[in-house]
Design an enzyme around this catalytic site. Structure first.
Site: not given
Ligand code: PNS
Length: 165
Positions: A19, A43, A92, A130
């Site tokens: 990150h 989660k 990645r 993570s």
């Molecule tokens: O580190 P992660 O868990 O892969 O991040 C995921 C994240 C936070 C980018 C994604 O879950 C997110 O944007 N969540 C907010 C809800 C949202 O906007 N969802 C619509 C897009 S699919």
């Protein structure tokens, strides 16, 4: 001139060296980079949102144009409020691609003024997540290779406090 503001969203539970690599590289491309911790994840996290925000603040404190925040609800709504026109995500490996593409396209349909930019993770961190860091830590492994020094200590403290309770 308009400020170029980007958001790097994620769970950051906890922030890894992978990150941090994305943060350092993307901060150079924009005026302001907001690293935003998702507050409504399904989660069960190891660290609270506040703890994750604090760790991110500490490990990015020397990068002047980086701000740390948390958000709940839709990312595009948060981005709009923050005045951001760019979402940054790290890729990645090909296994990330389907999920990332789905998110980027969904976000773009909801708000076409916001673009997602993908940075390929530096090769040395391409394997890192993570979840694997947490798994290694839970079984007493050394996580120094994977997370910044400050976070190593926080993980150790957390594991000790979990074993006590
Ligand atoms: O580190 P992660 O868990 O892969 O991040 C995921 C994240 C936070 C980018 C994604 O879950 C997110 O944007 N969540 C907010 C809800 C949202 O906007 N969802 C619509 C897009 S699919």
């Amino acid at each position: 001139m308009d400020m170029k503001i980007a958001i790097y969203p994620g769970s950051f539970d906890p922030v890894t060296k992978g990150h941090l690599d994305i943060i350092e590289r993307s901060a150079k491309m924009v005026d302001v980079l907001i690293v935003a911790v998702l507050n409504n994840g399904t989660k069960s996290p190891l660290f609270s949102v506040e703890e994750r925000v604090n760790m991110l603040r500490e490990v990015t404190k020397d990068i002047k144009n980086v701000k740390i925040d948390s958000f709940s609800g839709l990312l595009v709504d948060y981005a709009k409020k923050a005045g951001a026109s760019i979402i940054i995500r790290g890729l990645r490996a090909v296994t990330d691609f389907e999920y990332e593409l789905q998110m980027a396209q969904t976000n773009r349909i909801m708000d076409n003024s916001i673009d997602t930019i993908f940075l390929t993770t530096s090769l040395e961190y391409a394997y890192l997540s993570s979840s694997t860091v947490k798994e290694v830590a839970r079984y007493g492994g050394n996580v120094e290779h994977f997370v910044p020094e400050y976070v190593v200590k926080k993980i150790e403290d957390k594991i000790i406090s979990m074993k006590k309770s």
